[in-house]
Design a protein around this motif. Structure first.
Motif, short mmCIF file in Angstrom:
data_model
loop_
_atom_site.label_atom_id
_atom_site.label_comp_id
_atom_site.label_asym_id
_atom_site.label_seq_id
_atom_site.Cartn_x
_atom_site.Cartn_y
_atom_site.Cartn_z
N GLU A 25 0.85 -1.20 0.00
CA GLU A 25 0.00 0.00 0.00
C GLU A 25 0.88 1.23 0.00
O GLU A 25 1.86 1.30 0.74
CB GLU A 25 -0.91 0.02 1.22
CG GLU A 25 -2.04 -0.97 1.13
CD GLU A 25 -3.11 -0.75 2.21
OE1 GLU A 25 -3.18 0.36 2.79
OE2 GLU A 25 -3.86 -1.70 2.46
N TYR A 26 0.49 2.20 -0.83
CA TYR A 26 1.27 3.43 -0.99
C TYR A 26 0.34 4.64 -1.00
O TYR A 26 -0.78 4.55 -1.50
CB TYR A 26 2.05 3.40 -2.32
CG TYR A 26 2.97 2.23 -2.45
CD1 TYR A 26 4.28 2.31 -2.00
CD2 TYR A 26 2.55 1.03 -3.02
CE1 TYR A 26 5.15 1.22 -2.12
CE2 TYR A 26 3.40 -0.05 -3.14
CZ TYR A 26 4.70 0.05 -2.69
OH TYR A 26 5.55 -1.02 -2.80
N VAL A 27 0.84 5.74 -0.48
CA VAL A 27 0.13 7.01 -0.57
C VAL A 27 0.72 7.75 -1.76
O VAL A 27 1.93 7.81 -1.93
CB VAL A 27 0.29 7.84 0.72
CG1 VAL A 27 -0.36 9.21 0.57
CG2 VAL A 27 -0.32 7.09 1.90
N LEU A 51 4.13 8.40 -6.24
CA LEU A 51 4.19 7.78 -4.91
C LEU A 51 5.10 8.62 -4.03
O LEU A 51 6.31 8.71 -4.26
CB LEU A 51 4.69 6.35 -5.02
CG LEU A 51 3.86 5.46 -5.95
CD1 LEU A 51 4.47 4.07 -6.02
CD2 LEU A 51 2.41 5.41 -5.53
N GLU A 53 6.33 8.78 -0.73
CA GLU A 53 7.47 8.33 0.07
C GLU A 53 8.52 7.59 -0.76
O GLU A 53 9.69 7.57 -0.40
CB GLU A 53 7.00 7.47 1.23
CG GLU A 53 6.20 8.26 2.26
CD GLU A 53 5.73 7.41 3.42
OE1 GLU A 53 6.25 6.29 3.61
OE2 GLU A 53 4.82 7.87 4.13
N GLU A 111 -5.13 13.06 -3.46
CA GLU A 111 -4.31 12.12 -2.70
C GLU A 111 -5.04 10.79 -2.63
O GLU A 111 -6.23 10.73 -2.31
CB GLU A 111 -4.03 12.64 -1.30
CG GLU A 111 -3.05 11.77 -0.54
CD GLU A 111 -2.66 12.37 0.79
OE1 GLU A 111 -2.60 11.61 1.77
OE2 GLU A 111 -2.40 13.58 0.85
N VAL A 113 -4.76 6.26 -1.91
CA VAL A 113 -4.07 5.08 -1.40
C VAL A 113 -4.07 4.09 -2.56
O VAL A 113 -5.12 3.76 -3.11
CB VAL A 113 -4.78 4.49 -0.17
CG1 VAL A 113 -4.13 3.17 0.23
CG2 VAL A 113 -4.78 5.47 0.98
N LYS A 115 -3.12 0.35 -3.81
CA LYS A 115 -2.87 -1.00 -3.30
C LYS A 115 -2.45 -1.88 -4.47
O LYS A 115 -3.18 -1.98 -5.47
CB LYS A 115 -4.13 -1.56 -2.65
CG LYS A 115 -4.59 -0.74 -1.46
CD LYS A 115 -5.90 -1.25 -0.90
CE LYS A 115 -6.37 -0.35 0.24
NZ LYS A 115 -7.66 -0.79 0.77
N LYS A 130 -9.52 7.20 -2.87
CA LYS A 130 -9.23 8.52 -2.32
C LYS A 130 -8.77 8.34 -0.88
O LYS A 130 -9.36 7.56 -0.12
CB LYS A 130 -10.50 9.38 -2.37
CG LYS A 130 -10.28 10.82 -2.10
CD LYS A 130 -11.58 11.57 -2.37
CE LYS A 130 -11.32 13.04 -2.43
NZ LYS A 130 -12.52 13.77 -2.81
N ASN A 131 -7.68 9.02 -0.51
CA ASN A 131 -7.17 8.92 0.85
C ASN A 131 -8.05 9.76 1.75
O ASN A 131 -8.10 10.98 1.62
CB ASN A 131 -5.72 9.39 0.91
CG ASN A 131 -5.05 9.08 2.23
OD1 ASN A 131 -5.67 8.51 3.12
ND2 ASN A 131 -3.80 9.44 2.36
N PRO A 134 -5.75 12.44 4.53
CA PRO A 134 -4.55 13.05 3.94
C PRO A 134 -3.67 13.65 5.01
O PRO A 134 -4.12 13.96 6.10
CB PRO A 134 -5.10 14.13 3.02
CG PRO A 134 -6.48 14.39 3.49
CD PRO A 134 -6.96 13.15 4.19
#
Length: 135
Positions: A25-27, A51, A53, A111, A113, A115, A130-131, A134
């Motif tokens: 999983e990535y933001v 992505l 991070e 923003e 998420v 997967k 949608k995150n 945020p």
């Protein structure tokens, strides 16, 4: 610090050659949506997600070939409705390029998420939502 000093530091930085993204999983931030055609003539929708991070881009492609068109359109519909809160209609798909322009106005900068999970057949699948939390 001079530009020469900064450039010298950059020369020491390892050049990234692996553009793959591992399952997980990535933001990220949606950069754009495109409607494209492959070199073989197959149309597809492509989401570009930065992505945060990982400092990498992920390209989520939904192929519209005979075998996968129903699955891909269903997934596209679900992603778009989650990101925009708006339902797509049959009329939206009369002109795919206009649809993409309209959707980019709504989703670029969102923003999300992301997967990622690789199937037993070796294909990496993606889900994007949608995150709700945020940074």
């Amino acid at each position: 610090m001079s530009l020469a000093d900064i450039f010298k530091e950059l020369e020491e930085v390892k050049v990234e050659k692996d553009f793959s993204v591992k399952d997980g999983e990535y933001v990220g931030i949606v950069e754009k949506l495109e409607y494209r055609t492959s070199q073989k003539g197959n149309p597809y929708f492509s989401f570009t997600v930065n992505l945060i991070e990982e400092n990498k881009k992920y390209f989520g492609n939904l192929w519209l070939s005979d075998k996968s068109v129903k699955f891909s359109l269903g997934k596209f519909k679900s992603i778009v409705e989650n990101l925009t809160g708006t339902q797509l209609t049959v009329e939206d798909f009369i002109d795919e390029k206009s649809l993409v322009e309209k959707l980019n106005e709504k989703i670029v900068g969102t923003e999300v998420v992301l997967k990622l999970k690789t199937s037993d057949k070796g294909f990496q699948n993606f889900l994007m939502e949608k995150n709700e939390m945020p940074f």
